[in-house]
Design an enzyme around this catalytic site. Structure first.
Site, PDB file in Angstrom:
ATOM      1  NE  ARG A 154      -7.679  -2.923   0.171  1.00 25.05           N
ATOM      2  CZ  ARG A 154      -7.286  -1.694   0.549  1.00 25.05           C
ATOM      3  NH1 ARG A 154      -8.156  -0.693   0.548  1.00 25.05           N
ATOM      4  NH2 ARG A 154      -6.057  -1.484   0.953  1.00 25.05           N
ATOM      5  CG  ASP A 436      -1.643   2.267   0.998  1.00 24.95           C
ATOM      6  OD1 ASP A 436      -1.750   3.462   0.637  1.00 24.95           O
ATOM      7  OD2 ASP A 436      -2.534   1.668   1.626  1.00 24.95           O
TER       8      ASP A 436
END
Length: 520
Positions: A154, A436
């Site tokens: 990613r 996150d």
């Protein structure tokens, strides 16, 4: 091209003329369009409520087209583990028993120069099957007695620059740095292994942004002499505007598309960012926004139907639990994770995400109960699903409230995560959950929205005010030393207490991180 970051002992292996040449080519061809796409995001009227596009109705109505689908080694995705690209996580994720590993340069990685380039070294060593680590008297290496997870990288979102790589004084897109360096060094080796270069695309807001990525993929394949369609991508549907363009996004990427993912945390953040000015769309405490509330259920059911209609994988959302040492607490938490994964498997998802190796078996078992020996359930078309724009916007139907504890938790998560992020850690355990950047974004945007609309606080006669949030902020800041507390206070005020909600915490905090790196 200028490289401004600190130099590591293996940087020369990644920052070769060939890799930098690819990044340079992609920058020259695609950066102007990237900036135009970002400008189009910024120009969107904040009062506009999203809807399905009239001008692309023919794409949605055409029943004939299909996407390329899974590449080799990507057919079975019943459990995917996510995490930053540090060396220990790389080894543990590859060995975890998960089918795939989302190697994350985005929300789970704080983009220090060392993290970015060392992450590329780690991925190259993993692809080459030579990665190992000596730490605290232990040796970590890839297992030889089990299947290793398929790597899906990613890269950073389109909005994030890499300020340590400049061309004619302009920073290069972090997405192109992450993508270009990885592809140059690993694509042909992965193909030779019977796999391929696979990517997750974050934070897309429109099919035009998907078209940009498709053109990037095609140019990169030509540059490296790869067959068209070698690259495969799974798009995270983690913004509210993208939920109304799922089919168009798959269509634009159809020669490179493998699937879509329900990026639940960023989706909640995007909902607030898109509709936050409207008091009709105020969200309650984050803990009340489960995947079974009406608008989240509509979003996931539409995603499964869209994917399977077009031959694409539908991948479920994150289980962020960190296993506890308390057996009773673990039993409750694992039961909740199992229920979440059972629901996804029953709804037709082909796999799902976990944040910790300890959850792999739970997720695997939930999906294996439904799939058996089949690699996926693409044949389950979900023709029973009919989701309208009103369903995707049914936010007022959530039963939940804003509580004192919810306000306090958001302040704690925002400060704790931001401090860790400045120190170079992008995935942080807070109160038993792996937080996150997405969850920090939810925390700050909820506080902003609650203050803006003076939302009532449950079981009190009070409403959420800036003064209340600032008092909690000052209390929380007492645990930090004075220099860090000043930085955190400034970032909190700029990103959470501003009159208008800034687009991304990380864009603003990145400048502070660069300053701290320079001082160190």
């Amino acid at each position: 091209m200028q490289l401004l970051g600190s130099v590591g002992e293996r940087d020369h292996e990644m920052l070769t003329d060939g890799a930098l040449g690819m990044v340079r080519m992609l920058h020259h061809k695609f950066d102007d369009t990237r900036r135009a796409l970002l400008a189009a995001r910024a120009s969107r009227d904040p009062g506009t409520v999203p809807d399905f596009l009239v001008e692309t109705a023919s794409i949605r109505e055409d029943e004939t087209w299909r996407v390329a689908g899974a590449g080799p080694g990507l057919e079975d995705r019943r459990v995917e583990i996510t995490g930053p690209v540090d060396r220990k996580m790389t080894i543990n994720a590859m060995n975890s028993g998960a089918c795939c590993w989302l190697a994350d340069f985005e929300d789970a990685t704080s983009p220090t120069w060392r993290n970015i380039i060392d992450g590329q070294v780690n991925l190259h060593d993993a692809v080459s099957r030579v990665i190992s680590l000596e730490q605290a008297g232990r040796t970590y290496r890839l297992a030889e007695d089990r299947r290793l997870a398929t790597i899906i990288v990613r890269p950073r979102g389109l909005h994030l620059d890499e300020r340590n790589v400049r061309i004619k004084g302009m920073p290069v897109a972090g997405a192109l740095v992450d993508f270009g360096i990885f592809l140059h060094h690993n694509a042909k080796r992965l193909v030779a292994q019977g796999l391929g270069p696979y990517f997750y695309l974050p934070k897309l807001e429109s099919h035009l942004e998907a078209r940009w990525w498709d053109e990037v993929f095609t140019s990169a394949e030509r540059w490296l002499g790869l067959d068209h369609g070698t690259i495969r991508a799974t798009v995270l549907i983690e913004t509210l505007p993208a939920a109304f363009e799922m089919e168009e996004i798959l269509y634009e990427l159809r020669d490179h598309a493998a699937g879509l993912n329900a990026g639940r945390w960023d989706y909640i953040f995007s909902t607030i960012k898109t509709l936050g000015d409207n008091p009709s769309y105020v969200l309650p405490d984050r803990s009340a926004i489960t995947m079974t509330v009406p608008h989240m259920r509509a979003y996931t059911e539409l995603l499964v139907r869209t994917c399977h209609k077009r031959g694409a994988h539908a991948i479920g959302g994150m289980a962020a639990l960190i296993p506890s040492r308390d057996p009773a607490e673990n039993e409750r938490a694992f039961a909740a994770v199992r229920a979440d994964k059972d629901r996804e498997a029953a709804d037709g998802f082909d796999g799902s995400w976990v944040a910790h190796p300890g959850l792999v078996a739970t997720c695997d078992d939930a999906f294996s109960t439904v799939l058996g020996e089949r690699p996926n359930q693409l044949d389950r078309l979900r023709d029973d699903v009919d989701v309208t724009a009103e369903d995707l916007l049914a936010i007022g139907k959530i039963s939940g409230a804003v509580t004192e504890q919810g306000i306090r938790t958001n302040v704690t998560v925002m400060l704790g995560y931001t401090s860790a992020w400045l120190d170079g850690r992008g995935a942080v355990g807070i109160n038993g959950l792996m937080e996150d950047a997405a969850t920090a974004e939810i925390s700050r945007s909820q506080l902003w929205q609650w203050i803006r609309h003076a939302v009532p606080i449950a079981d009190t006669t009070s409403v959420v005010t800036r003064e209340l949030v600032e008092s909690l902020l000052q209390t929380e800041l007492e645990q930090y030393d004075a220099p860090r507390a000043r930085v955190l206070y400034d970032l909190f005020v700029r990103t959470t207490l501003a009159d208008e909600l800034p687009d991304f915490l990380t864009s603003i905090a990145y400048r502070e991180q660069l300053l701290e790196e320079a001082v160190r």
